[in-house]
Design a protein around this motif. Sequence first.
Motif, PDB file in Angstrom:
ATOM      1  N   UNK A   1       0.898  -1.025   0.028  1.00 21.28           N
ATOM      2  CA  UNK A   1      -0.132   0.215  -0.097  1.00 21.28           C
ATOM      3  C   UNK A   1       0.905   1.164  -0.081  1.00 21.28           C
ATOM      4  N   UNK A   2       1.857   1.075   0.618  1.00 18.26           N
ATOM      5  CA  UNK A   2       2.827   2.430   0.751  1.00 18.26           C
ATOM      6  C   UNK A   2       3.434   2.763  -0.784  1.00 18.26           C
ATOM      7  N   UNK A   3       3.235   1.953  -1.725  1.00 20.88           N
ATOM      8  CA  UNK A   3       3.771   2.118  -3.080  1.00 20.88           C
ATOM      9  C   UNK A   3       2.542   2.484  -3.889  1.00 20.88           C
TER      10      UNK A   3
ATOM     11  N   UNK B   1      -0.767   2.987  -2.909  1.00 19.46           N
ATOM     12  CA  UNK B   1      -1.442   4.075  -2.580  1.00 19.46           C
ATOM     13  C   UNK B   1      -3.017   3.777  -2.668  1.00 19.46           C
ATOM     14  N   UNK B   2      -3.902   4.607  -2.412  1.00 19.00           N
ATOM     15  CA  UNK B   2      -5.216   4.352  -2.014  1.00 19.00           C
ATOM     16  C   UNK B   2      -5.845   3.969  -3.184  1.00 19.00           C
ATOM     17  N   UNK B   3      -5.329   4.529  -4.665  1.00 23.05           N
ATOM     18  CA  UNK B   3      -6.106   4.459  -5.732  1.00 23.05           C
ATOM     19  C   UNK B   3      -6.021   2.979  -6.370  1.00 23.05           C
TER      20      UNK B   3
ATOM     21  N   UNK C   1      -6.728   0.912   4.688  1.00 27.35           N
ATOM     22  CA  UNK C   1      -5.215   0.240   4.481  1.00 27.35           C
ATOM     23  C   UNK C   1      -5.587  -1.320   4.770  1.00 27.35           C
TER      24      UNK C   1
ATOM     25  N   UNK D   1       3.881   6.976  11.128  1.00 28.41           N
ATOM     26  CA  UNK D   1       3.505   6.114   9.998  1.00 28.41           C
ATOM     27  C   UNK D   1       2.485   4.992  10.616  1.00 28.41           C
TER      28      UNK D   1
ATOM     29  N   UNK E   1      -7.285   7.702   2.727  1.00 30.53           N
ATOM     30  CA  UNK E   1      -5.981   8.579   2.716  1.00 30.53           C
ATOM     31  C   UNK E   1      -5.845   9.166   3.938  1.00 30.53           C
TER      32      UNK E   1
ATOM     33  N   UNK F   1       2.296   9.868   4.944  1.00 27.71           N
ATOM     34  CA  UNK F   1       0.910   9.308   4.721  1.00 27.71           C
ATOM     35  C   UNK F   1       0.670   7.966   4.558  1.00 27.71           C
ATOM     36  N   UNK F   2      -0.537   7.572   4.639  1.00 26.64           N
ATOM     37  CA  UNK F   2      -0.897   6.318   4.580  1.00 26.64           C
ATOM     38  C   UNK F   2      -2.038   6.475   3.334  1.00 26.64           C
ATOM     39  N   UNK F   3      -1.849   5.933   2.211  1.00 31.52           N
ATOM     40  CA  UNK F   3      -2.689   6.131   1.205  1.00 31.52           C
ATOM     41  C   UNK F   3      -2.297   6.669  -0.068  1.00 31.52           C
ATOM     42  N   UNK F   4      -1.183   7.866   0.294  1.00 32.09           N
ATOM     43  CA  UNK F   4      -0.629   8.592  -0.963  1.00 32.09           C
ATOM     44  C   UNK F   4       0.598   7.575  -1.128  1.00 32.09           C
TER      45      UNK F   4
ATOM     46  N   UNK G   1       4.332   6.448  -2.053  1.00 26.90           N
ATOM     47  CA  UNK G   1       5.509   7.038  -1.461  1.00 26.90           C
ATOM     48  C   UNK G   1       6.177   7.855  -2.658  1.00 26.90           C
TER      49      UNK G   1
END
Lengths: 389, 944
Positions: free
Chosen positions: A154-156, A158-160, A376, B54, B68, B84-87, B89
């Motif tokens: 998820x860190x890489x 992301x939410x999308x 997440x 984090x 996010x 951020x959690x969701x953006x 890195x």
Amino acid sequence: MSRLLVGTGASTTADALSAGREAAAEAVAQLNGCPVALVIVHVSVRYDPDVLLAGVRDVTGQARLVGSSSSGQIHQDTLVPPGQGVAVLVLGGQRHRFGVGSCTGLSESPWEAGRLLAHRALDDLHAPRREHAAVLLFSGGPGSDQQSLLNGVHRVAGAAVPVVGGVAGDDQHLKESFVLHGDRVLRDAAVAVWIDSPVIPQVAHGHGWEPTGLPLQVTHVEGTLVRELGGRPAMEVFRERLLDKNGGPRIQDCCELRYRSTHAFGLIEPDGKIRIRGACVDEHGDLRTFVPLPQYGAVQIVTCSPDSLLAVAQDVAERALAVPDPSVLLVFSCVTRLNILADREREEAKHLQAVARGVPVFGFYTYGEFARTASVSGYHNATIVALAL
Amino acid sequence: MTSRPPGEQAVVERLQGELAQATAVIAEAYRGTTGLIRLLEAIGRPRPPDALVDDTLTVLSDVFGCAVTCLLRPAGDRLLVTNSCGLPEQSPAFAQGWDLSHAPERTVRDGHSTRVPIGSDVAQLPEDLRGLGLRNVVWIPLTRGPEPEDLLLLCRRGSPFEDSDLPVLESMGYRLRLALQEGERSLVIERLAQVGHRMAQHLDEGPLMAEAARLFRLVTSAQGAWSITVADGTARLRAVAGRSTYVGGRWPRPVAELVGWHDLCHGEVMNRTAQAVDQEQIAGSLLAVPVRHGGEVVAVLYAVHSRPRLFTQDTVDISTLFASYLKVALTNAELYRALGHSEEYLRLITDSISDLIAVVDGEGRCTYVSPSHSRELSYRPADLLGRSLLDLVHPQEKEFVRTALKTCGPRESTRTAEYRLLTGENRWAWLESALRPVPGRDTTYVISSRVIDERRKLQDELLRRATHDPLTGLANRVLARQVLDRALDGPGQGQVGVLFCDLDKFKDVNDRLGHETGDELLVQVSRRLSACMGPGHLLARFGGDEFVVVVDGVTDRSRVTELAHRMLSTLRDPFPLAGDRVQVSASIGGVLGTRGRSVAVELLRDADAAMYAAKDDGGSQLEIFDAAASRRSLDRLSLRSALQQALELGQLSVEYQPVVRLDNGIITGFEALLRWRHPERGPVSAEVFIPLAEETGAIVELGEWVLRQACRQLRQWNGMFPGRRLGVSVNLSTRQLRVPGIAKTLLGIVHAEGIDPCDLWLEITERGQVPGEAAAIMGVLRSEGVRFALDDFGMSHSNLSHLRQLSVQRLKIDRSFVSGLTECTVDRGIVNGILVIAQSLGLDVVAEGVERREQCEELLSLGCEQAQGHLLSVPLSACHATGLLRSGVPLDLSSRFPEPDGRFSDGRAVEGQVAIEGQVAIEGQVAVVGGSPITGHGVPRNSA
């Protein structure tokens, strides 16, 4: 833009090389000569995986390949039962692009492994990204912290970018599982596919379990051992709740076979939904879960029936297929469901394919399911997850 | 199955509906609790700040179902994403940030949380967030007040954030901020411990002061820091680290023009905000710390921050420590410079002396002698030819020179030797010789020599000067340090003591009678102190009016204290100075070090600190520190930080000490006592942590927590023992009385826990400074029924005024009077007086700290009806206190009273039963047997 081309094949031939070749040949034949862009292999641990992989790659060549060991596979409307065979999916055409990455050392540092394999998969795309994407994730090692692995991805991503997939099985021997990447068999590892797509990949999941009785607070856990519920000995509480005066299942029913329990814990999630955590009674008479319950977490004892499990499978397939012009339905279903379905185990594949009509269904029975969509959080048990492409 | 009658069916359906509702309510309550616990656990787990953020963002995403979550920091017109959690890195938002206008003004400017429904207007969102289908976002400031430094952003695709979410998120934001500060503080302390001493490695003042500025900025988390040296009334800017806007233009400048010099010159730290220092155009806060050496300020460290808040007390404490590191490093650098000058001087002298050349064989016999021998050694060459030089070498060095010749082989490089040679004038001259073998002739050597008498003399003098104080002739700092190092590294017996002696008000003598008289006083003092010294003692003058004694081989601490008292005593007689008789005194700090473990610099520092402690006690005092004293300040800081989290981490508990009627043994109530069990340190004494809690303000939250626990417990007891009227006493800190709205808060707790306010006693200690507004607050509480007790009564001079001012209903007689009750007639008189006062005012009285049977009897005879103390019962856990109540019988006091010989009537000893209140009792020492409590330390079982 052309359609996503799909071919599926399966084999239960005893010889590993032949089984790999047969299943792959059946799948590749359906692409009508179009180059293979991605191969997905789910395989019983009865085979020597290196030999089987060689058989598959004899047919698919150097195409990107991922996969995992499993506890049974779903090949269209057919169940390949645990310990019997191999199922192969091949994808082709220009509509989607695929990048593949893997990482070992899962049990040591799951978050870092997740982050690294996501980067590797993304780098493997070798093309500008399209608007939408999903990550397909197969993880070995059921003892590892799968949510941390997911957090790393998820860190890489992301939410999308939703993440779907499952934890590799081993025909319920509970000894050793593995994942596949290219021509390599990887243990204590995970492998991911970055799926670059022109449309939003549709993910659905559900479990079909219902809570029974009042919520309880987990007041003392030690790893997978549940010591106390609501300040009382956990086994005592569990026993009380299961002594159904109307002739329902008694505690023995869920103790006899570890995976054949129609009772489990439902972890009350912050969003009010229930996440299933399978439970069993160990040889010392202690209550255990397969994934540790959080201390002070809120749980309800949940129960299910074959009918409720099959109903939710249909519902999940319908929701996932609610996209324009789907080409394939990928399914990851928990092996616990297979056990509870018992002599009706073959019905799930049939129900799924009936809902999907002409769209081929492909998947495997897992030791845990990934469906990260809203927040997440996304690691599930006793659940069925579907992704339509 | 048989069908139910319609009426019964309706009841079943109604009950099923109610059950479903109840289930939903419980699930909802548990769900909220689960979320909170997970957040608190995430924030409370100690780890580095980045990991903390984090993890917290991950849990927030999970708990609030957010696509996010971000931590943001406004910087100029940008909003930087720090975590951020969701953006992803890889997002440019981390490096470039977003336009500040995306954040609501009421959050960024006024510090209010804001919920923003997005609907279809995604333009409200930064571009990175627009394609995610977000529908609701909430902005939460991490700090209270306007212009918060950090913001939390939570974004959801689904339902709006509830009203009830906001206070939870605000609280979590605030806790996260505290945890981050705590984490950063721990890092700073750790860093200080790691790098502070490294400054001492810089032997040049320039790099040292640059390093000091750099580290000081780091240690204070300031935006800018600079270092200044002070000498001869002039301040010089030496280095600037970080933001330099505030340093000012004109350097060097007179010290009087330094900001805060008025405080600094007295050794005090200056910590001010913008309003106080704005004549220097500094907007924000400024911290200045003096570095003192020999009583004089030799350097100043400044740190500045643009926020308009004072630097925290933690930062000030750490800065003071840092300044002491710098002082040590400056001293090192000074010594190094002195050494460098000496070496240059020596080289100049030796270079100016011309060489003597001789050629000798393997036995040292001369085969050639240069003419310069006549001039330098009064030998004609002919006098020496054929003669062995070894015959002329001083007996002490003869063997050394012989060996040098023998070992000077053909492949050897040049050997050198310093030795004495008998001259033609029959005196010893010091020679420095270089011995070289003649190539191809193995046993012939060229000796090139120079006379180094002057150098040796100079060297001796330099050595003497380098190691002795020119004014008094005593050893100086360097020699003392060498002797101390040798003693600590050596194999001797016993410990090594250091006494640091500083004259009180020496400056006054200097100012009044002049420096020369001051010097004369120092000489006389050194003579008197020298006379106190014995074998194994080294007296040194460290500079100014500071004297240090190194005592080697201390097998008994009293040897050091006796020596120190001799020194104090010998200085008491007046000194004849300038025709006058001048009275001076001194303060002495002492410390004992252990060979192989203690370090000289730390011993000197500790002794110095002890000396200041002695001075603080009024001068003419002796203060001895143990070796651990230097770690106390750091340790205290660490404990203070740990206390901030103790409540969240479940390390605190409440124990209940029964208040008992002395005439019949019936329990009338309990005093609630806070206990802290630290995971590593074990039980922490209340005497240690309560003052820390007072200091940090944590006492307010802790006090409310204890009250809540005590009320809850009382309600349980009331339910379990209906008809039995019990009271519970809770200590109320004077600090709590300063909190606005405290009466409402406390009453809220009492009402929420559902106890009768009349059953609650709030105890106010006499020792605290009771604020002026206390009477009004107490009036509000009293009008609701809450009652008040004056704790530790008798210990303050303002007893009666407190009685008048506070209008309490109970006095608690301080334990110190109770302990002296049977031996001391004064104490007995005081107790009697208190009882008379109480009776005349109609007040209830409880005697504290009852530990012996005779005290009970004496209290009864004086008319004191109630008491508490370890004789009656140690403080008990709630469970054991319940057991005691459940037994349902009064305490049999007679069987609890030991005989005067310290034994109970059945022969058990009382020793060990009495624990000191304030120490943590005592899990495992209390057991319930047959429904009655016994203590593991011998409190007898209650007879039924």
